[in-house]
Write an enzyme that holds these catalytic residues in place. Structure first.
Site, PDB file in Angstrom:
ATOM      1  N   GLY A  50      41.839  50.039  52.572  1.00  0.00           N
ATOM      2  CA  GLY A  50      40.427  50.018  52.922  1.00  0.00           C
ATOM      3  C   GLY A  50      40.113  48.771  53.724  1.00  0.00           C
ATOM      4  O   GLY A  50      40.026  47.680  53.172  1.00  0.00           O
ATOM      5  N   VAL A  51      39.984  48.922  55.043  1.00  0.00           N
ATOM      6  CA  VAL A  51      39.748  47.747  55.888  1.00  0.00           C
ATOM      7  C   VAL A  51      38.429  47.887  56.645  1.00  0.00           C
ATOM      8  O   VAL A  51      38.355  47.746  57.858  1.00  0.00           O
ATOM      9  CB  VAL A  51      40.925  47.477  56.853  1.00  0.00           C
ATOM     10  N   ARG A  55      26.091  48.526  40.851  1.00  0.00           N
ATOM     11  CA  ARG A  55      27.517  48.823  40.998  1.00  0.00           C
ATOM     12  C   ARG A  55      27.891  50.088  40.232  1.00  0.00           C
ATOM     13  O   ARG A  55      28.783  50.830  40.622  1.00  0.00           O
ATOM     14  CB  ARG A  55      28.343  47.628  40.512  1.00  0.00           C
ATOM     15  N   VAL A 114      39.271  45.661  44.109  1.00  0.00           N
ATOM     16  CA  VAL A 114      38.129  44.986  44.726  1.00  0.00           C
ATOM     17  C   VAL A 114      36.930  45.929  44.837  1.00  0.00           C
ATOM     18  O   VAL A 114      35.785  45.498  44.800  1.00  0.00           O
ATOM     19  CB  VAL A 114      38.505  44.437  46.120  1.00  0.00           C
ATOM     20  N   ARG A 135      29.757  31.233  42.303  1.00  0.00           N
ATOM     21  CA  ARG A 135      28.310  31.205  42.530  1.00  0.00           C
ATOM     22  C   ARG A 135      27.642  30.261  41.532  1.00  0.00           C
ATOM     23  O   ARG A 135      26.720  29.511  41.884  1.00  0.00           O
ATOM     24  CB  ARG A 135      27.743  32.620  42.406  1.00  0.00           C
ATOM     25  N   HIS A 156      31.819  42.067  35.666  1.00  0.00           N
ATOM     26  CA  HIS A 156      31.338  41.611  36.972  1.00  0.00           C
ATOM     27  C   HIS A 156      29.987  42.242  37.272  1.00  0.00           C
ATOM     28  O   HIS A 156      29.799  43.440  37.112  1.00  0.00           O
ATOM     29  CB  HIS A 156      32.353  42.029  38.044  1.00  0.00           C
TER      30      HIS A 156
END
EC number: 1.1.1.37
Length: 308
Positions: free
Chosen positions: A8-9, A88, A118, A148, A172
């Site tokens: 996946g780019v 998400r 990812v 963060r 996450h």
């Protein structure tokens, strides 16, 4: 010699590939995407940049998973992106189907590879991928939230970011847990140097800033890509850095991925979970319970959908 595959780019995948390759972490890089011509044209872009830097990395762009072979590390970014206002978890079903397909195709031609998830929702996608592939999988987890956290405290207290330590754990995203016992500024506990900066303000920033960046910029890329590069670097060079990534554990008979501070090197572990104070462990345990409940609901629905 390390061979790394980037599955996946798109926007984030390109940024990650660039960060990893130009840190000298891959002797060979495979760029895969389903979008026609995209991997090939991105390959050309990278080759131009590689020539400028004088690197020797070999790059291959492809639309065929058959070309993804004998990789040492496989980074999975493939999936639909998170859009403004979308959680998400909203992404779960569509992206889980993508991970199931990859879980069937990648392992036979990539024995012994380390899989790093990812694609969001990242911890759930790691759990889905590992469930169907039976391959050891980690996710980037709360490594991004951790940075963060540190960067915001550094900005508000006007100190260099490298003078702030501390970790975020759990799932996450919006349900991440700040491990306040680990947060220190110049070696001193946060409470001693806060100067009016509240824990609530810090936690709100950590959880809300991704959505704000997505709203204005269309996605979070540079921060995550740099942190993911650091994870890969710690694995490749066996640096043994302590990072808050999500690793598999069994809960209620199901494999789930939850972030805790853990040593990242050629081997993953041990974690620091056992040395956390009771207050942090209680919050982390609640995060595990909440994650499992939502994941199991989504997983059961997914399995019914897949059967159909």
């Amino acid at each position: 010699m390390v061979k790394i595959a980037f599955i996946g780019v798109g926007k984030i995948g390109q940024t990650i590939a660039y960060s990893v390759i130009f840190d000298g972490l891959a002797s060979e890089a495979i760029l895969y995407d389903i979008v026609p011509e995209l991997p090939e044209k991105f390959e050309h872009e990278l080759r131009h940049a590689i020539a400028t830097r004088g690197l020797s990395t070999e790059v291959i762009g492809t639309n065929s998973l058959d070309d993804v072979t004998n990789a040492d590390i496989i980074l999975i970014m493939a999936g639909k992106p998170r859009k403004p206002g979308m959680s998400r978890r909203d992404l779960f079903i569509d992206n889980a189907k993508i991970q199931i397909d990859l879980a069937k195709q990648l392992p036979p031609k990539n024995p012994g590879a380390l899989y790093i998830m990812v694609a969001n929702p990242v911890d759930m996608m790691a759990s889905v991928f590992m469930r169907f592939s039976k391959q050891f999988t980690i996710s980037t987890g709360d490594a991004v939230e951790t940075m963060r956290l540190r960067s915001y405290i550094a900005k508000k207290l006007k100190v260099p970011a490298n003078k702030v330590t501390g970790y975020v754990a759990g799932e996450h995203g919006e349900d991440a847990v700040v491990l306040w016992s680990t947060v220190k500024v110049n070696g001193k506990p946060f409470e001693e140097v806060a100067k009016g900066l509240t824990k609530e303000e810090v936690e709100n920033y950590v959880k809300s800033i991704p959505g704000e960046i997505i709203r204005v910029m269309g996605g979070t890329t540079w921060g995550p890509a740099t942190i993911i590069k650091d994870i890969v670097r710690s694995v490749v060079f066996n640096e043994g850095r302590v990072m808050s990534i999500a690793t598999p554990r069994t809960y209620q008979g199901e494999i789930i991925h939850i972030s805790v501070p853990i040593v990242v090197g050629a081997e993953i572990g041990p974690s620091l979970e056992g040395v956390l104070p009771e207050s942090d462990r209680q919050r982390l345990n609640k995060s595990v319970e909440d994650f499992y409940r939502v994941y199991k609901e989504n997983l059961d629905h997914l399995l019914q959908t897949v059967k159909q």
